[in-house]
Structures are given as C-alpha cells and as structure tokens.
Scaffold this motif. Structure first.
Motif, PDB file in Angstrom:
ATOM      1  N   LEU A 193       0.836  -1.193   0.000  1.00 26.28           N
ATOM      2  CA  LEU A 193       0.000   0.000   0.000  1.00 26.28           C
ATOM      3  C   LEU A 193       0.873   1.246   0.000  1.00 26.28           C
ATOM      4  CD1 LEU A 193      -2.509  -1.209   2.707  1.00 26.28           C
ATOM      5  CD2 LEU A 193      -2.862  -1.196   0.251  1.00 26.28           C
ATOM      6  N   LEU A 194       0.242   2.375  -0.246  1.00 26.01           N
ATOM      7  CA  LEU A 194       0.969   3.639  -0.215  1.00 26.01           C
ATOM      8  C   LEU A 194       1.460   3.924   1.200  1.00 26.01           C
ATOM      9  CD1 LEU A 194      -1.316   5.877  -2.419  1.00 26.01           C
ATOM     10  CD2 LEU A 194       0.966   5.075  -2.963  1.00 26.01           C
ATOM     11  N   PRO A 195       2.587   4.591   1.319  1.00 21.11           N
ATOM     12  CA  PRO A 195       3.104   4.924   2.651  1.00 21.11           C
ATOM     13  C   PRO A 195       2.277   6.025   3.292  1.00 21.11           C
ATOM     14  CG  PRO A 195       4.412   5.955   0.968  1.00 21.11           C
ATOM     15  CD  PRO A 195       3.425   5.058   0.243  1.00 21.11           C
ATOM     16  N   ASP A 196       2.484   6.212   4.561  1.00 20.98           N
ATOM     17  CA  ASP A 196       1.770   7.252   5.287  1.00 20.98           C
ATOM     18  C   ASP A 196       2.484   8.601   5.233  1.00 20.98           C
ATOM     19  OD1 ASP A 196      -0.325   5.610   6.066  1.00 20.98           O
ATOM     20  OD2 ASP A 196       0.801   4.848   7.771  1.00 20.98           O
ATOM     21  N   ALA A 197       3.538   8.710   4.414  1.00 25.84           N
ATOM     22  CA  ALA A 197       4.308   9.956   4.331  1.00 25.84           C
ATOM     23  C   ALA A 197       3.468  11.060   3.706  1.00 25.84           C
ATOM     24  CB  ALA A 197       5.559   9.737   3.496  1.00 25.84           C
ATOM     25  N   VAL A 224      13.196   6.803  -4.603  1.00 19.72           N
ATOM     26  CA  VAL A 224      12.351   7.040  -3.428  1.00 19.72           C
ATOM     27  C   VAL A 224      11.106   6.165  -3.482  1.00 19.72           C
ATOM     28  CG1 VAL A 224      10.883   8.751  -2.292  1.00 19.72           C
ATOM     29  CG2 VAL A 224      13.198   9.347  -2.981  1.00 19.72           C
ATOM     30  N   LEU A 225      10.455   6.090  -4.641  1.00 17.54           N
ATOM     31  CA  LEU A 225       9.246   5.266  -4.742  1.00 17.54           C
ATOM     32  C   LEU A 225       9.547   3.796  -4.510  1.00 17.54           C
ATOM     33  CD1 LEU A 225       7.339   6.892  -7.740  1.00 17.54           C
ATOM     34  CD2 LEU A 225       6.760   6.987  -5.310  1.00 17.54           C
ATOM     35  N   THR A 226      10.672   3.318  -4.988  1.00 19.73           N
ATOM     36  CA  THR A 226      11.052   1.921  -4.777  1.00 19.73           C
ATOM     37  C   THR A 226      11.174   1.635  -3.283  1.00 19.73           C
ATOM     38  OG1 THR A 226      12.141   1.759  -6.924  1.00 19.73           O
ATOM     39  CG2 THR A 226      12.828   0.181  -5.242  1.00 19.73           C
ATOM     40  N   GLY A 227      11.696   2.585  -2.544  1.00 18.40           N
ATOM     41  CA  GLY A 227      11.804   2.404  -1.093  1.00 18.40           C
ATOM     42  C   GLY A 227      10.449   2.257  -0.418  1.00 18.40           C
ATOM     43  N   HIS A 228       9.414   2.904  -0.962  1.00 17.51           N
ATOM     44  CA  HIS A 228       8.066   2.842  -0.377  1.00 17.51           C
ATOM     45  C   HIS A 228       7.210   1.740  -0.986  1.00 17.51           C
ATOM     46  CE1 HIS A 228       8.306   6.401   2.073  1.00 17.51           C
ATOM     47  NE2 HIS A 228       8.696   7.136   1.048  1.00 17.51           N
ATOM     48  N   LEU A 229       7.348   1.527  -2.295  1.00 19.19           N
ATOM     49  CA  LEU A 229       6.416   0.659  -3.006  1.00 19.19           C
ATOM     50  C   LEU A 229       6.992  -0.661  -3.466  1.00 19.19           C
ATOM     51  CD1 LEU A 229       4.882   3.409  -5.346  1.00 19.19           C
ATOM     52  CD2 LEU A 229       3.998   2.614  -3.145  1.00 19.19           C
ATOM     53  N   GLY A 230       8.291  -0.792  -3.453  1.00 24.08           N
ATOM     54  CA  GLY A 230       8.938  -1.964  -4.034  1.00 24.08           C
ATOM     55  C   GLY A 230       9.378  -1.637  -5.454  1.00 24.08           C
ATOM     56  N   PRO A 231       9.918  -2.626  -6.154  1.00 25.99           N
ATOM     57  CA  PRO A 231      10.491  -2.375  -7.482  1.00 25.99           C
ATOM     58  C   PRO A 231       9.494  -1.768  -8.478  1.00 25.99           C
ATOM     59  CG  PRO A 231      11.099  -4.549  -6.698  1.00 25.99           C
ATOM     60  CD  PRO A 231      10.072  -4.004  -5.736  1.00 25.99           C
ATOM     61  N   ILE A 232       9.944  -0.716  -9.140  1.00 19.62           N
ATOM     62  CA  ILE A 232       9.166  -0.052 -10.184  1.00 19.62           C
ATOM     63  C   ILE A 232       9.637  -0.624 -11.515  1.00 19.62           C
ATOM     64  CG2 ILE A 232       8.617   2.163 -11.263  1.00 19.62           C
ATOM     65  CD1 ILE A 232       7.673   1.851  -8.283  1.00 19.62           C
ATOM     66  N   THR A 233       8.714  -1.092 -12.335  1.00 18.29           N
ATOM     67  CA  THR A 233       9.090  -1.722 -13.597  1.00 18.29           C
ATOM     68  C   THR A 233       8.912  -0.830 -14.813  1.00 18.29           C
ATOM     69  OG1 THR A 233       6.870  -2.701 -13.763  1.00 18.29           O
ATOM     70  CG2 THR A 233       8.604  -4.052 -12.753  1.00 18.29           C
ATOM     71  N   ARG A 234       7.912   0.074 -14.771  1.00 20.73           N
ATOM     72  CA  ARG A 234       7.625   0.919 -15.928  1.00 20.73           C
ATOM     73  C   ARG A 234       7.211   2.306 -15.479  1.00 20.73           C
ATOM     74  NH1 ARG A 234       7.647  -2.802 -19.798  1.00 20.73           N
ATOM     75  NH2 ARG A 234       7.381  -1.464 -21.594  1.00 20.73           N
ATOM     76  N   VAL A 235       7.464   3.267 -16.371  1.00 19.09           N
ATOM     77  CA  VAL A 235       7.021   4.630 -16.154  1.00 19.09           C
ATOM     78  C   VAL A 235       6.422   5.104 -17.468  1.00 19.09           C
ATOM     79  CG1 VAL A 235       7.728   6.984 -15.642  1.00 19.09           C
ATOM     80  CG2 VAL A 235       8.796   5.078 -14.418  1.00 19.09           C
ATOM     81  N   GLY A 236       5.206   5.613 -17.396  1.00 20.10           N
ATOM     82  CA  GLY A 236       4.553   6.156 -18.579  1.00 20.10           C
ATOM     83  C   GLY A 236       4.507   7.669 -18.496  1.00 20.10           C
ATOM     84  N   VAL A 237       5.050   8.325 -19.504  1.00 16.79           N
ATOM     85  CA  VAL A 237       5.054   9.784 -19.559  1.00 16.79           C
ATOM     86  C   VAL A 237       4.701  10.224 -20.973  1.00 16.79           C
ATOM     87  CG1 VAL A 237       6.767  10.062 -17.725  1.00 16.79           C
ATOM     88  CG2 VAL A 237       7.520   9.920 -20.086  1.00 16.79           C
TER      89      VAL A 237
END
Length: 166
Positions: A13-17, A62-75
């Motif tokens: 889940l999303l962090p509480d930050a 930073v997101l990997t630290g909160h969410l786990g491995p990031i595989t893709r980014v759409g921009v």
C-alpha cells in the motif's frame, strides 16, 4: 526454511508519508496519506527540469523504497527533453513508455499491473502554486483530473491577464 531465508516483500500500500524531498533542491514528492487509493491521483511530483534522465532516477529510488520495485514509467514524450526506452536505476531496469497521459501526469507501474498516477507539477511553477496543486492531488477525496488541478492552482502570467483586459 529459516526466517532469514524468507524474502523481504515490499509494502503493498501507499506509505503514510505526507511529503518527502527526493533530492534536496531538485524535486519534491507528495503521496496520498490514505491507504484507500480511491482518489484519481496517488500523489504529486514537482521535477525541477524537463530532463527525464536527470529527474526520474531520484523519483524512482524514493518510490522503490516505499512501493517496491518499479518496472515501468509512462510519460508524455512531448513534455520531456528526450525519452529513452529504459533507464537503469539502482541496478534495476525501468522501462519508459511514451503514453498519451498528458504532460501533467506520470504513470508508475509496480510489478506487472499495479499502477500509480502522479500529478506532474511543471518545473517553472511558483512554490506557492506547486504546494497548492500537490495538496489538492493528494487529497483522499480528490476527483479532479491533473490538468484541472494545474489550471485551478496556476495563475496566468500578469502580461496575459493585462492583454485580455485591455
């Protein structure tokens, strides 16, 4: 199997930050403070430039630290100065997709099909407008699209307003 042999699983889940500086003076990230993920956006990102190869690694780390491995980014490729097909960030390959998401949104994919939508505050936005846009984006009850948030929180340049009135 010993406890030490059990793999450490990333949080689901999303962090509480509330917000976190990604790299001092470079970017700011805010994530929704609720774990419900019912709003349209999961957070907001304020990069300092349109150079994706400079800005994205800090965000992904930073997101990997909160969410786990990031595989893709759409921009939206038109919003950035050059768009590689992939970057190696912290030893992990992250694929970059040119999606018609608009220059106001970035889509982050964790695993195979877990997506997070972040408002992208334009780099030249004033600090006050950026804070307001980011606060609206992370509101748990937010039902406003990213583009509408930016329009509502970013004032027109004074020259344009004067031209329209005159």
């Amino acid at each position: 199997m010993a406890d030490s042999d059990i793999p450490d699983t990333p949080p689901l889940l999303l962090p509480d930050a509330i917000h976190e500086a990604i790299k001092p003076g470079t970017a700011l990230l805010r994530l929704e403070t609720t774990r419900s993920r019912e709003g349209l956006l999961d957070g907001a990102w304020w990069p300092r430039t349109r150079d994706i190869e400079t800005e994205l690694p800090a965000l992904i780390s930073v997101l990997t630290g909160h969410l786990g491995p990031i595989t893709r980014v759409g921009v939206d490729a038109s919003a950035w100065n050059g768009l590689p097909t992939r970057l190696v960030i912290d030893g992990q390959v992250v694929h970059l997709d040119s999606d018609p998401v608009g220059d106001d949104t970035v889509l982050i994919t964790r695993g195979h099909n877990d997506h997070f939508a972040l408002l992208v505050v334009p780099p030249d936005t004033t600090a006050d407008a950026a804070r307001e846009a980011m606060a609206r984006a992370v509101d748990a009850d937010n039902i406003t699209q990213a583009a509408q948030i930016l329009v509502a929180t970013t004032s027109e340049p004074e020259d344009s307003a004067a031209d329209a009135a005159g």
